[in-house]
Every structure is written in structure tokens, then in C-alpha cells.
Motif scaffolding. Sequence first.
Motif, PDB file in Angstrom:
ATOM      1  N   TYR A  39       0.828  -1.203   0.000  1.00 23.30           N
ATOM      2  CA  TYR A  39       0.000   0.000   0.000  1.00 23.30           C
ATOM      3  C   TYR A  39       0.865   1.257   0.000  1.00 23.30           C
ATOM      4  CZ  TYR A  39      -3.540   3.376   1.537  1.00 23.30           C
ATOM      5  OH  TYR A  39      -4.365   4.455   1.628  1.00 23.30           O
ATOM      6  N   VAL A  40       1.942   1.242   0.786  1.00 23.93           N
ATOM      7  CA  VAL A  40       2.764   2.433   0.940  1.00 23.93           C
ATOM      8  C   VAL A  40       3.876   2.512  -0.100  1.00 23.93           C
ATOM      9  CG1 VAL A  40       4.247   3.725   2.522  1.00 23.93           C
ATOM     10  CG2 VAL A  40       2.256   2.522   3.403  1.00 23.93           C
ATOM     11  N   PHE A  41       4.551   1.399  -0.349  1.00 27.76           N
ATOM     12  CA  PHE A  41       5.769   1.447  -1.155  1.00 27.76           C
ATOM     13  C   PHE A  41       5.683   0.668  -2.471  1.00 27.76           C
ATOM     14  CE2 PHE A  41       7.230   1.689   3.324  1.00 27.76           C
ATOM     15  CZ  PHE A  41       7.811   2.953   3.297  1.00 27.76           C
ATOM     16  N   GLY A  42       4.684  -0.199  -2.599  1.00 30.86           N
ATOM     17  CA  GLY A  42       4.763  -1.161  -3.687  1.00 30.86           C
ATOM     18  C   GLY A  42       3.617  -1.136  -4.660  1.00 30.86           C
ATOM     19  N   SER A  43       2.832  -2.209  -4.662  1.00 39.98           N
ATOM     20  CA  SER A  43       1.818  -2.425  -5.680  1.00 39.98           C
ATOM     21  C   SER A  43       0.434  -2.421  -5.021  1.00 39.98           C
ATOM     22  CB  SER A  43       2.061  -3.767  -6.379  1.00 39.98           C
ATOM     23  OG  SER A  43       3.393  -3.836  -6.866  1.00 39.98           O
ATOM     24  N   GLU A  85      -2.436  -2.773  -6.089  1.00 38.76           N
ATOM     25  CA  GLU A  85      -3.405  -3.736  -6.602  1.00 38.76           C
ATOM     26  C   GLU A  85      -3.387  -5.066  -5.847  1.00 38.76           C
ATOM     27  OE1 GLU A  85       0.352  -4.137  -9.165  1.00 38.76           O
ATOM     28  OE2 GLU A  85      -0.842  -2.523  -8.269  1.00 38.76           O
ATOM     29  N   HIS A  86      -2.310  -5.318  -5.072  1.00 31.02           N
ATOM     30  CA  HIS A  86      -2.231  -6.554  -4.295  1.00 31.02           C
ATOM     31  C   HIS A  86      -2.846  -6.426  -2.899  1.00 31.02           C
ATOM     32  CE1 HIS A  86       0.197  -8.124  -7.447  1.00 31.02           C
ATOM     33  NE2 HIS A  86       1.298  -7.469  -7.135  1.00 31.02           N
ATOM     34  N   VAL A  87      -3.173  -5.220  -2.501  1.00 40.00           N
ATOM     35  CA  VAL A  87      -3.526  -4.972  -1.097  1.00 40.00           C
ATOM     36  C   VAL A  87      -4.804  -5.687  -0.701  1.00 40.00           C
ATOM     37  CG1 VAL A  87      -4.194  -3.183   0.552  1.00 40.00           C
ATOM     38  CG2 VAL A  87      -2.266  -2.793  -1.007  1.00 40.00           C
ATOM     39  N   MET A  89      -6.427  -0.955   8.366  1.00 41.07           N
ATOM     40  CA  MET A  89      -6.199  -1.097   6.930  1.00 41.07           C
ATOM     41  C   MET A  89      -7.473  -1.495   6.190  1.00 41.07           C
ATOM     42  SD  MET A  89      -3.217  -0.272   5.758  1.00 41.07           S
ATOM     43  CE  MET A  89      -3.319  -1.104   4.174  1.00 41.07           C
ATOM     44  N   LEU A  90      -8.262  -2.367   6.777  1.00 47.20           N
ATOM     45  CA  LEU A  90      -9.526  -2.753   6.142  1.00 47.20           C
ATOM     46  C   LEU A  90     -10.448  -1.543   6.003  1.00 47.20           C
ATOM     47  CD1 LEU A  90     -10.071  -6.140   8.000  1.00 47.20           C
ATOM     48  CD2 LEU A  90      -9.820  -5.880   5.517  1.00 47.20           C
ATOM     49  N   LYS A  91     -10.463  -0.683   7.022  1.00 45.91           N
ATOM     50  CA  LYS A  91     -11.320   0.509   6.970  1.00 45.91           C
ATOM     51  C   LYS A  91     -10.774   1.549   5.997  1.00 45.91           C
ATOM     52  CE  LYS A  91     -13.513  -0.069  11.460  1.00 45.91           C
ATOM     53  NZ  LYS A  91     -13.798   0.490  12.796  1.00 45.91           N
ATOM     54  N   ILE A  92      -9.458   1.667   5.934  1.00 47.83           N
ATOM     55  CA  ILE A  92      -8.848   2.590   4.964  1.00 47.83           C
ATOM     56  C   ILE A  92      -9.199   2.162   3.543  1.00 47.83           C
ATOM     57  CG2 ILE A  92      -6.622   3.195   3.912  1.00 47.83           C
ATOM     58  CD1 ILE A  92      -6.979   4.884   6.250  1.00 47.83           C
ATOM     59  N   LEU A  93      -9.081   0.858   3.284  1.00 47.79           N
ATOM     60  CA  LEU A  93      -9.396   0.337   1.950  1.00 47.79           C
ATOM     61  C   LEU A  93     -10.863   0.602   1.601  1.00 47.79           C
ATOM     62  CD1 LEU A  93      -8.073  -1.312  -0.380  1.00 47.79           C
ATOM     63  CD2 LEU A  93      -9.049  -3.351   0.683  1.00 47.79           C
ATOM     64  N   GLN A  94     -11.745   0.357   2.568  1.00 41.99           N
ATOM     65  CA  GLN A  94     -13.174   0.601   2.353  1.00 41.99           C
ATOM     66  C   GLN A  94     -13.439   2.089   2.096  1.00 41.99           C
ATOM     67  OE1 GLN A  94     -15.675  -0.163   5.818  1.00 41.99           O
ATOM     68  NE2 GLN A  94     -17.294  -0.947   4.509  1.00 41.99           N
TER      69      GLN A  94
END
Length: 536
Positions: free
Chosen positions: A275-279, A281-283, A311-316
Amino acid sequence: MHKKKTQARLAVTGNSINSDSQATELLQQALALHQSGQLPEAEAIYLQILSINARHFEALQFLGMIKRGKGELQQALDLMASAAAINPAHVIIHASIGNVLLDLERHAEAIASYDHFLVSMPDFAEVLNNKGNALSALRREAEALACYTQALQKQPDFPDAYFNRGNLYLDMGKYQLAIQDYEQVLKANASHFQAWNNRGNALLKLEKLQEAFQSYQQGLSIAPDNPELQGCLANLYKITGHLNEAVQHYSKVLALPTTGFPRQNAALQLAILHYVFGSPEHVEALLHEAKSMLTNQLIKDQGSLIYCVFMLKILQWWQAYRQQVDTPQAQGVLYVIGESHMLSAHNLVLAYGGQHLQCKGLWIEGCTQWRAGHVSSNHYQQALINYLLALPEASSVFITIGEIDCRIDGGIYKASKKSADISLEQRVHDTIAAYLNVVATQARARKLKVIVSGVPAHNLDESALTQAEFQQFGRFLSLFNTSLKQQAMQMGMDFLDVFTLTDNGAGKSNQQWHIDAHHLRPDGILQAFSHHLITS
């Protein structure tokens, strides 16, 4: 971290042989098979004996032992309880019942069974060790420590007791004592990879990073497919900034046929790193794997649980936000350095200094102001310095460190309750001053424009404490934010007043901007920059 349980050394004998000659003959056959490791054959004969005499003590006892070894714990307990009811004076059966209860995590009952045994045999080291494990599971640390120590007094060459006591010392924060016990284990058995792993964990807590690395590597040379070792080495790589190596080792955990917390946590850590440094789409897939930790009652690591929910809430939030709002075009970058609160800002595009800047997060897991400003160098402080020195000259940087210092059950507030050697006001001032001096020193070297985030009002369940206690805590949060604002602005830094944004007037959240008990929603950050940014 694993507790070592020891099976009391039970002599497989027939002291109370049924007078029935057929049962006697069958028991001798079963015992011979049992002792030679032919357990299915022994089990069949024990069952045959019980078909002749359902109250045959030895058949019930030893069949229960076989069932325990197969993981059929409730059946093992039922068989052993039946044996104990027939011959309660046979003390060894109570130790065996204690072991099954320990396996079933019925710790208080296990202790009672061990105590029944220890009345007759108080110096039996294996049972003292197992009782210590049950006490430790109940967080009765002093009693557990006494059991392990007594076991070692009676049997000084007992690696399991050293290992378990080391684990207890590690949980208690007595890291040097933990290391000493792990080294006793390794003196007896240099291939004990769990001792190498846990020794590495203790060394890491003492900031002996190279020694911790070597300990993990030694463990992996013995057990290269151990998920806990792979995860711990990944964590060490992560906190020292070797992110590619961290991703590699967390990915190895997921490639192993393992379940439970090591796998769940590896998925969580990879989700955050991507989420912070990479890809990005995999999160989502990684968080789907990680979220099973939320129903795992055995997990002690509350930090991982908090990160997972957050993290689940951030994604939502992002999924809903992207459907509703057109993000403005970014004209530059706002670097965001911090622990978990950095995640609320990461990827936002917000207005600052007359431009729209996209937030780029730089993660320092678990960093506090106290650690960042400590006189002794540590990996948190070093990560902060490294990030600041690596930024392009004259960059804008937003720093979100401080909330962990302000927990009701930790940090400055807890320290002030434990020790009155200095006033709370002085402790707050000194912690902030040391932290900001580190930031200011590096910022001047790179001509950085620094924004310091305040600490939000608390969003805690008030049923656990009295109203007076929460009022006192709210005053502390106000004190901390006031001191942080004053000192930051005196040093030429801007201040983001998220306390005023979130405060209901008594230091408690107004329920408008929190996403969980600790963190703000990303739109809370946007709101704060629009209405609560105080420039120097």
C-alpha cells in the motif's frame, strides 16, 4: 513463540492389573506394543480390554495417553477422568489430566489437576514446568516464574523450563534475562530453532540488531521453512529499511503450507508495504488473507489487530471516496513520515502552500516521540533521520508521530502514573522538545518545510474507566497538544491541530472524523488541512 510442554515421565506398567486373566494377558501385549511405538495396535488391544472390563484403570489411562497424542483431546480427557474416578489415589493420572486440560486451554482446571499431583510429589520438575505454562497463559506472571524457577532448582538441566521461563521474561520485558535463559537452552541443544528465534526477538527489543539478525539466521539454517523465523527476519529487514528483503521473506511465509498468526501477520505486513511502497493492486487480496486474525483468540499482538482493522477501513474508505470525488491534479509531493497515522494521509491530494500536493507515506512502525528523541540511538530514531535526510531539498514534510505517546495505557500518561519524579507538564515538555530537536536538526540540513501533526481526541470506550479518569486523560491530551503546538511553532514549523478538529470539548472524540479508536479517516486529514492548519 511456543511454550514447551513436557509429558511427565510415566512408567508404562500394570500396577493394578485386573484379576481377569484374559485382561491381564491383553494388557501385557498392549504395554509392549505401546512402549515400542506401535500405537494403533496398542490402541486396539486397550479397546478390547475395555470391552471386557469398562472400568479397567490402566486401559483407560493408557488409551487416554494415545488419544492425546493423536490430538483427540476431549476423548483423552474423558478416558483419563474415568480412570481417576476409579483410582483417585493414583497421582500420575492427575498430571496426565492436567496436560490434556492445558492442551484444551482450560488453564485454571489444569492448574488444579497439577496441584493435586504436586501435593504428593512437590518436586516433580516436568509438572512444575507445565503448571508454569498454565499460569503464564492466565497472565499470573509471578506464580509462573516461581514454578519455572522451582523446576530448574530441582532439575538444573531442563531445557524446556529455561525456554518457557525465557518466553515469560520476554513477555515481561526482561529481555536480558530472557536471553540468558535461551542461551541455556542452546547450550543443551544448539539446534533448538525456536530458542534462536526468541533470542533474536529479545535482542531486537534491546536494539542489538546485528545480533538479532545473526540469531534469526542461525535458526533458519536449522529450520528454513519455519514461518515464525521467516516472519521475524522479515520484520527486522522492514524496520531497518531493507524493504525488498522484507517483502521477500514475508512472501516466503505465504508460500509455506502454514496457518495461524505467522501467515496472517505476513499477509498484513505485505499489504501495508504494498500500500505504501509497492503495488496497491495486491492490497485487497492480502488483507482478505490477513483478516482471519481478527477471529483468532490466541493472538497477543494487539498492534497487529489494530493495524488489520485500520487497513480494512482505509481500503473501504478509498473505495467509496473514489466513486464520489474527482481527485484534483497533484502539482507536487507532500512527504508524510509516521507510524500508523501516516496511512490516513497516504495518497491523498490536499492543498498546502498554494499547491495541490499528493501525500507520499514513509512508514516507521511503532515510532513514538519518546523513542525518536531518545539520547540513545535506536532504529526508530534512525529511520526518522534517514527519511528526513533522503528527501529532496526544500521539500514539504508532514510528520504524524505522537499518538502512541498519548495512550491511556502507555506512553507519557502511564509513565507519569508510575513515577512522580517529575511533573506531568515537565515530562510532556521534555519528550516533545527532544523529538522536535531531532526533526529540526535534519530539517535545517535539507531546508525542509515541516508540518507537525497534533494528537486527536480519544475515541475510547468509557465503560472501562470512571468519568473522572477520562476527564483527567482528556486534560492530558489538551496539555500535550498545547505544548506540541507552542514548541513546533517556536521552531518555525507548521502545526496541524487535529485535536481541535476532533475534540467534543472534554478531550473525547466528537465522532465526526475517527475511523477507529485511534485513527482519523482520510477526509479528517483533508478537513484539518482546510480548517485547522496553523502556520508559523
